[in-house]
Design an enzyme around this catalytic site. Structure first.
Site, PDB file in Angstrom:
ATOM      1  CD  GLU A 326      -3.084  -0.551   2.303  1.00 43.95           C
ATOM      2  OE1 GLU A 326      -4.266  -0.895   2.133  1.00 43.95           O
ATOM      3  OE2 GLU A 326      -2.698   0.029   3.336  1.00 43.95           O
ATOM      4  CB  CYS A 327       0.739   4.338   0.134  1.00 44.79           C
ATOM      5  SG  CYS A 327       1.015   6.107  -0.158  1.00 44.79           S
TER       6      CYS A 327
END
Length: 439
Positions: A326-327
């Protein structure tokens, strides 16, 4: 019986909500009260400060991203074994997205749902009696919300305080306390908000100092007496885990994993096994999935690029088991990451992604994702709700539909195209997952 609660909110961002919230949490905890915390809206950093101040976990409560059953489950856990709940708002009290009533993501939705009175933090720098007009507008704007009183922040002098209090008296708003203007009260920040709790020097001493200021400047008895409301006895289930034994990257570069996800995974019987890429540790081989959360890899790109045991171990893990980023985790799964100085660092190369922190652009807002295929986030077609918050730019082209993680829209339904990548068992995107549509 449900513990009473309060929501600490403000007319706008940067009014001092976090300072006042932490001061109250610490001061009331030192009185012997069992204080539980919550954070309204999507935020990874503040809940860690809440836990440091109270010694207890803090969950996010988000009326847009979370369906009512999940909200109630988290709120029910928060009030359990507590004497008082202190929830911290985000942005301004009524700031949210255009959505159905009670589902806007605004602080006011949470206050209204659980009947928690609002303590309004008002930054009075540059104003005197006019500050009362702003506070009065907050009291009148939404009949669902009760303003219990105000705490004045950044007061310049005794005379300034008297003038502001005169305005509040005219508006019929009780003043519960005041904090003087003091640069030493400001917690250190970086580009995504406060420097993380685990990295803040002398955090416990800072929290104790805030508690001293609360004792000296805030009527704590009045604050406790103002708490109220209640939480339903029932709630829904928390999001299920992506695997049974989950290798979770956890250090200064990878720390953005929502507390409610961790709690839900553990409640379902999953085991979370932390490892540190910055310490050059690979994902533990005994795990069946690997999760790389968001964080600050752009600040540690050189160390990560040189962490050969981590990178080789991650590549080996991904040959047989699912990996999701994520990210910040997505950036590390890519081919390269350009840091603020323009130096390009080789990353894991598991996804055809090139990112740059030098070419900064703010990406911020709720996202609604429809999965293009099966992944650790769910099955093809699943509707997920989360958000995006980063300054990095993606230099490589977006994946076509067969290889994209999801098709996404913003909170208003505007199409944003395809996001992220899925290559074999590896997936990732800048999308931060909060909850499934039915959670």
């Amino acid at each position: 019986m449900s513990a009473p609660g309060l929501l600490i909110a403000a007319p706008r961002s940067s009014s001092g909500k976090t300072t006042v919230t932490l001061a109250l949490m610490r001061a009331l905890s030192q009185r012997g009260l069992r204080v539980r915390a919550a954070k309204c809206g999507p935020d990874y950093i503040d809940p860690a400060f809440h836990q440091a101040a109270t010694g207890r976990p803090s969950f996010n409560l988000d009326s847009f991203a979370m369906a009512p059953p999940l909200l109630d489950a988290l709120a029910r856990d928060t009030v359990t074994d507590a004497d008082i709940v202190i929830a911290e708002g985000s942005m301004g009290l009524f700031d949210g997205v255009r959505a159905a009533e009670n589902r806007t993501g605004a602080n006011a939705d949470i206050a209204a749902r659980y009947g928690w009175p609002v303590v309004l933090v008002v930054d009075v720098s540059g104003a005197a009696q006019s500050a009362a007009a702003v506070a009065l507008g907050c009291r009148l704007y939404d009949p669902r919300v009760t303003i219990a009183g105000v705490i004045l922040n950044k007061v310049a002098s005794a005379r300034h305080r008297r003038l502001v209090e005169a305005g509040m008296e005219r508006a019929g708003l009780p003043v519960l306390g005041a904090l003087m203007r003091d640069a030493q009260l400001v917690l250190p920040e970086r580009h995504l908000g406060l420097v993380q709790a685990g990295e803040t020097a002398d955090l416990q001493a800072r929290l104790d100092r805030l508690a001293e200021l609360a004792v000296a400047g805030i009527d704590l008895d009045a604050v406790v007496a103002a708490a109220g409301g209640g939480v339903p006895e029932t709630g829904g289930a928390l999001p299920p885990p992506p695997g049974q034994r989950i290798a979770v990257a956890r250090d200064a570069a990878f720390s953005f994993l929502y507390p409610h996800l961790e709690a839900g995974w553990r409640m379902a019987g999953a085991e979370l096994v932390p490892f540190s890429p910055l310490a050059d540790a690979p994902p533990p081989d005994a795990c069946d999935v690997c999760w790389l959360p968001g964080g600050y890899p752009e600040l540690h790109a050189g160390r990560l690029a040189g962490a050969s045991r981590f990178l080789d171990g991650l590549r080996a893990f991904a040959r047989s088991r699912p990996v999701h980023g994520e990210c910040g985790g997505y950036m590390v799964l890519g081919r390269t990451l350009e840091d603020a100085e323009g130096v390009t660092h080789a990353m894991a190369g598991l996804l055809p992604v090139e990112t740059s922190y030098r070419r900064r652009k703010l990406h911020l807002g709720y996202r609604v994702a429809h999965l293009c295929g099966d992944s650790l986030l769910g099955q093809r077609g699943a509707r997920l709700i989360g958000h995006e918050f980063h300054y990095a730019s993606e230099l490589s082209p977006a994946a076509p539909e067969p290889d994209a993680l999801a098709r996404v829209t913003d909170a208003g339904g505007s199409e944003l195209g395809f996001a992220g990548h899925r290559i074999g068992p590896v997936s990732g995107s800048f999308f931060h997952f909060v909850a499934g549509d039915s959670d």
